[in-house]
Scaffold this motif. Structure first.
Motif, PDB file in Angstrom:
ATOM      1  N   GLY A   1      29.745 -12.403  -0.761  1.00 31.03           N
ATOM      2  CA  GLY A   1      29.259 -11.936  -2.048  1.00 31.03           C
ATOM      3  C   GLY A   1      30.268 -11.090  -2.786  1.00 31.03           C
TER       4      GLY A   1
ATOM      5  N   SER B   1      32.818 -10.788  -5.557  1.00 35.22           N
ATOM      6  CA  SER B   1      33.183 -11.427  -6.814  1.00 35.22           C
ATOM      7  C   SER B   1      34.675 -11.295  -7.095  1.00 35.22           C
TER       8      SER B   1
ATOM      9  N   THR C   1      28.344 -18.566  -6.025  1.00 33.03           N
ATOM     10  CA  THR C   1      28.744 -17.445  -6.874  1.00 33.03           C
ATOM     11  C   THR C   1      28.374 -17.667  -8.336  1.00 33.03           C
TER      12      THR C   1
END
Length: 181
Positions: A121, A123, A157
């Motif tokens: 997770g 980014s 994502t």
């Protein structure tokens, strides 16, 4: 090398892994980049996460990431994602470094890297943009699993890359017999 051999042969020895972690922790400054990547990979592959070891290795690796080869970079982020250990500083720094070195990554390195960022997770839109550009002309080099992991990462994502996804359609249709469910 011992934990790498145990992981490579799928031989489980929790006691050994724990003891090696205990001995390695105070000596991590002696590890080179390949030792760090191989150790992280071995602990993740064998299912023996040592959160203290991963935490300390992250800190020790940060100033030396420029020494890591592309496979070591990919294996490092893969290991953190596999054991679900977050290391935002490490992932940020690797993303910065990888932007300028993606041409060194083979298809498996690319797929493992993008998968790790999505799985953890973490980014990194700029990294995902650059990976799409680098992967696009090389998609035929990707195994079916690497193709699947790459598009999964973009989907997970929510990172849009229409050109990459369009080319994945072409590659997948031409090699449909290689893909499973």
């Amino acid at each position: 090398n011992t934990v790498w051999a145990y992981a490579k042969t799928n031989h489980s020895s929790p006691h050994l892994f724990k003891n090696i972690a205990d001995v390695a922790l105070p000596r991590l400054c002696e590890f080179n980049s390949q030792n760090i990547a191989n150790t992280l990979w071995a602990y993740a592959k064998s299912g023996h996460p040592s959160f203290d070891l991963f935490d300390k290795m992250s800190k020790d690796a940060l100033p030396r990431l420029h020494e890591f080869r592309s496979q070591a970079i990919a294996n490092t982020v893969w290991a953190y994602a596999t054991v679900c250990q977050l290391s935002p500083q490490l992932f940020d720094r690797i993303a910065e470094l990888a932007l300028f070195r993606l041409h060194e990554f083979d298809s498996q390195d690319i797929a493992n890297t993008v998968w790790a960022y999505a799985k953890n997770g973490h980014s990194s839109p700029e990294l995902f943009d650059k990976i799409a550009v680098v992967a696009l002309p090389r998609l035929r080099e990707f195994s079916s699993q690497a193709v699947s992991n790459t598009v999964w990462a973009y989907a997970k994502t929510g990172h849009s890359s229409p050109e990459l996804f369009n080319e994945v359609v072409v590659v997948t249709i031409s090699r449909l017999h290689e893909f499973n469910s």
